[in-house]
Scaffold this active site. Sequence first.
Site, PDB file in Angstrom:
ATOM      1  N   ARG A 190      41.828  30.502  38.524  1.00 19.33           N
ATOM      2  CA  ARG A 190      41.594  28.930  38.247  1.00 19.33           C
ATOM      3  C   ARG A 190      42.779  28.333  37.447  1.00 19.33           C
ATOM      4  O   ARG A 190      43.110  28.309  36.348  1.00 19.33           O
ATOM      5  CB  ARG A 190      40.397  28.671  36.959  1.00 19.33           C
ATOM      6  CG  ARG A 190      38.650  29.142  36.993  1.00 19.33           C
ATOM      7  CD  ARG A 190      38.004  28.574  36.934  1.00 19.33           C
ATOM      8  NE  ARG A 190      38.066  27.065  36.940  1.00 19.33           N
ATOM      9  CZ  ARG A 190      37.286  27.281  38.103  1.00 19.33           C
ATOM     10  NH1 ARG A 190      37.041  27.654  39.101  1.00 19.33           N
ATOM     11  NH2 ARG A 190      36.588  25.660  39.381  1.00 19.33           N
ATOM     12  N   LYS A 221      40.603  27.385  44.876  1.00 19.20           N
ATOM     13  CA  LYS A 221      40.380  26.976  46.451  1.00 19.20           C
ATOM     14  C   LYS A 221      40.068  27.884  47.224  1.00 19.20           C
ATOM     15  O   LYS A 221      39.550  29.132  47.627  1.00 19.20           O
ATOM     16  CB  LYS A 221      39.840  25.035  46.566  1.00 19.20           C
ATOM     17  CG  LYS A 221      39.560  24.061  44.962  1.00 19.20           C
ATOM     18  CD  LYS A 221      39.516  23.258  45.663  1.00 19.20           C
ATOM     19  CE  LYS A 221      39.803  22.308  44.064  1.00 19.20           C
ATOM     20  NZ  LYS A 221      39.359  22.050  43.380  1.00 19.20           N
ATOM     21  N   GLU A 240      56.574  29.865  25.912  1.00 20.24           N
ATOM     22  CA  GLU A 240      56.910  28.409  26.193  1.00 20.24           C
ATOM     23  C   GLU A 240      57.831  28.164  26.714  1.00 20.24           C
ATOM     24  O   GLU A 240      59.237  28.874  26.357  1.00 20.24           O
ATOM     25  CB  GLU A 240      57.048  27.731  24.777  1.00 20.24           C
ATOM     26  CG  GLU A 240      55.513  27.416  24.275  1.00 20.24           C
ATOM     27  CD  GLU A 240      55.346  26.790  22.601  1.00 20.24           C
ATOM     28  OE1 GLU A 240      56.661  26.724  22.533  1.00 20.24           O
ATOM     29  OE2 GLU A 240      54.124  26.121  22.360  1.00 20.24           O
ATOM     30  N   TYR A 250      53.169  34.621  24.163  1.00 19.90           N
ATOM     31  CA  TYR A 250      53.488  33.503  24.270  1.00 19.90           C
ATOM     32  C   TYR A 250      54.823  33.276  24.834  1.00 19.90           C
ATOM     33  O   TYR A 250      55.914  34.080  25.387  1.00 19.90           O
ATOM     34  CB  TYR A 250      53.471  32.797  22.854  1.00 19.90           C
ATOM     35  CG  TYR A 250      53.143  31.488  22.720  1.00 19.90           C
ATOM     36  CD1 TYR A 250      52.710  30.633  23.120  1.00 19.90           C
ATOM     37  CD2 TYR A 250      51.987  31.907  21.405  1.00 19.90           C
ATOM     38  CE1 TYR A 250      52.285  29.459  22.785  1.00 19.90           C
ATOM     39  CE2 TYR A 250      50.597  30.807  20.881  1.00 19.90           C
ATOM     40  CZ  TYR A 250      51.230  29.591  21.804  1.00 19.90           C
ATOM     41  OH  TYR A 250      50.334  28.327  22.000  1.00 19.90           O
ATOM     42  N   THR A 289      45.518  23.424  43.373  1.00 19.36           N
ATOM     43  CA  THR A 289      45.230  23.969  42.665  1.00 19.36           C
ATOM     44  C   THR A 289      45.294  25.512  43.118  1.00 19.36           C
ATOM     45  O   THR A 289      45.439  25.335  44.179  1.00 19.36           O
ATOM     46  CB  THR A 289      43.396  23.946  42.433  1.00 19.36           C
ATOM     47  OG1 THR A 289      42.769  23.825  44.102  1.00 19.36           O
ATOM     48  CG2 THR A 289      42.575  23.239  41.452  1.00 19.36           C
ATOM     49  N   ASP A 305      48.035  16.482  46.810  1.00 13.71           N
ATOM     50  CA  ASP A 305      47.452  16.682  46.608  1.00 13.71           C
ATOM     51  C   ASP A 305      46.289  17.589  46.920  1.00 13.71           C
ATOM     52  O   ASP A 305      45.685  16.989  47.612  1.00 13.71           O
ATOM     53  CB  ASP A 305      46.751  16.282  45.600  1.00 13.71           C
ATOM     54  CG  ASP A 305      45.516  16.671  44.053  1.00 13.71           C
ATOM     55  OD1 ASP A 305      45.244  18.021  44.905  1.00 13.71           O
ATOM     56  OD2 ASP A 305      44.738  16.101  43.804  1.00 13.71           O
TER      57      ASP A 305
HETATM   58  N1  PLP Z   1      42.459  17.959  42.701  1.00 16.53           N
HETATM   59  C1  PLP Z   1      42.208  17.772  43.763  1.00 16.53           C
HETATM   60  C2  PLP Z   1      41.781  17.180  44.919  1.00 16.53           C
HETATM   61  C3  PLP Z   1      40.219  18.864  43.797  1.00 16.53           C
HETATM   62  O1  PLP Z   1      39.718  18.273  44.317  1.00 16.53           O
HETATM   63  C4  PLP Z   1      40.223  19.045  42.165  1.00 16.53           C
HETATM   64  C5  PLP Z   1      38.862  19.259  41.786  1.00 16.53           C
HETATM   65  O2  PLP Z   1      37.728  19.853  42.486  1.00 16.53           O
HETATM   66  C6  PLP Z   1      41.667  18.825  41.394  1.00 16.53           C
HETATM   67  C7  PLP Z   1      42.976  17.839  41.807  1.00 16.53           C
HETATM   68  C8  PLP Z   1      41.214  19.252  39.710  1.00 16.53           C
HETATM   69  O3  PLP Z   1      41.684  20.497  38.942  1.00 16.53           O
HETATM   70  P1  PLP Z   1      41.094  21.725  38.524  1.00 16.53           P
HETATM   71  O4  PLP Z   1      39.211  21.449  38.747  1.00 16.53           O
HETATM   72  O5  PLP Z   1      41.801  22.569  38.596  1.00 16.53           O
HETATM   73  O6  PLP Z   1      41.610  20.728  36.581  1.00 16.53           O
END
Ligand code: PLP
Length: 498
Positions: free
Chosen positions: A273, A267, A85, A83, A264, A238
């Site tokens: 993950r 990918k 935090e 842990y 993320t 994002d």
């Molecule tokens: N943002 C985008 C552009 C995504 O394509 C995805 C997932 O496919 C996410 C966020 C969410 O990621 P997670 O599945 O790890 O929560």
Amino acid sequence: MLRTLSRPIRHHSHFLARAMATANTPAFNKPLYAPLAEIDPEVQNIIDKETWRQFSGLELIASENLTSRATMEANGSILTNKYSEGLPAARYYGGNEYVDELEVLCQKRALQAFRLESSEWGVNVQPYSGSTANFAALTALLQPQDRLMGLGLPDGGHLTHGYYTAKKKMTASSIYFQSLPYGLEPATQLINYEALRSQAKIYKPRLIICGASAYPRDWDYKTLRAIADENGAYLMADIAHISGLVAAGEQANPFEYCDVVTTTTHKTLRGPRAGLIFFKRTGDNAKDLEKRINDAVFPACQGGPHNNTIAGIATALLQACQPTWKAYAQQVIANARTLGSELVSRGYKLQTSGTDNHLVLWDLRPLGLTGSKLEKLCDLVGITINKNAVSGDASAQVPGGIRLGTSALTSRDMLEADMKVVADFLHRAVQLALVLQKEAGSKLLKEFVRVATIQEEGKQGAKQVLELRKEVREFARRWPLPGVDVSTLTMPEGFLDE
Ligand code: PLP
């Protein structure tokens, strides 16, 4: 029981290899020392089946990749016990001297991978996933019911960018905030920046989100910055899908223009993950950003960080910092371009006619075939893809297309020539789907699956499914699978489709 050696090869853990109960270990603690296959053959068998599936199939899901052996080792390590935090040197628990060292190392590598100076950018490496990273970022940047704008889901945006339907607010991003989607220009299927500018002028969002789950072209961050500034809005990218390509310098650089960048890690970045949030340290919008982002991750949205995952992220980022990373990213893009052009040369239609990144969006509507049917058939023959809305779809529930990505096949060493073979398999799958649709005599998916899986007198489809599957399997099993010694693999008990 047929045993496979599907677990990643482990030489790392002298303590695991030598882990033995002592003569004095009480019975209630003996299970702590037994290997998985011995203590839980059911879970081991499921892992074996999934390993065999990944080995025997062609993975074309654009949001997936195959992480490295090192990342899997880190992810499966003893760090899962701890842990922590809080942040390095400011924890709510003791015993974090090495976890602190790990998190600082991970932060350093995250900045290095994207060529960022720590005087200008900071990063939080604790988000459990992309969705939680995005929600934490919204929590940091907005007050409840503030307005945001993101690319609409049917046009390739993500659920967490404010998606809602006429009937339902679908995600926390539309439940706790107001949102207005922007979209694509129908003629070009590219982001319509001028329409976004006009919408933003009226809507006055506090935040504009760019980035997508299904958009095959690059982004104009400079224009987005200008639109955000015209309205006093934050700009957040994002880059979940393309972060591995951004790290390689193979896509436009969002850090030049954005206040916050989320991603993320699993990918194109090819890690475990999880999620990351980068925040700007300089400029007018940066005031308090660091504290707001860090407080939003913990305690607002999450509890203790998953330190085993952070170790996996650090290891993946180390790989993304190597000179070889650029070659991987370039190959992913070259493979996607080849896959796209091979499909076009067979007469198929792609959204925007091609790609600049790792994915192509294949418009099946001219064929009179839904994405659901092709996805189902491809599953039956060992090609993993996902149905996806294409621009102009009347309903996101019945998507008219398929999204294909090349990150995972590139991680299995495939090059452009191999994409031609893959395109040919996909072409045959489409032709077969059209035969099956005819044999089903109905538009229902249920009937389609029936004729694809049950051989009937006078019908050819189900037999051809088995033939195509055999060829796909043979091709797929010629390739290595990261982290797994495939020479030792055998088909596990209960594997469904041989
Ligand atoms: N943002 C985008 C552009 C995504 O394509 C995805 C997932 O496919 C996410 C966020 C969410 O990621 P997670 O599945 O790890 O929560």
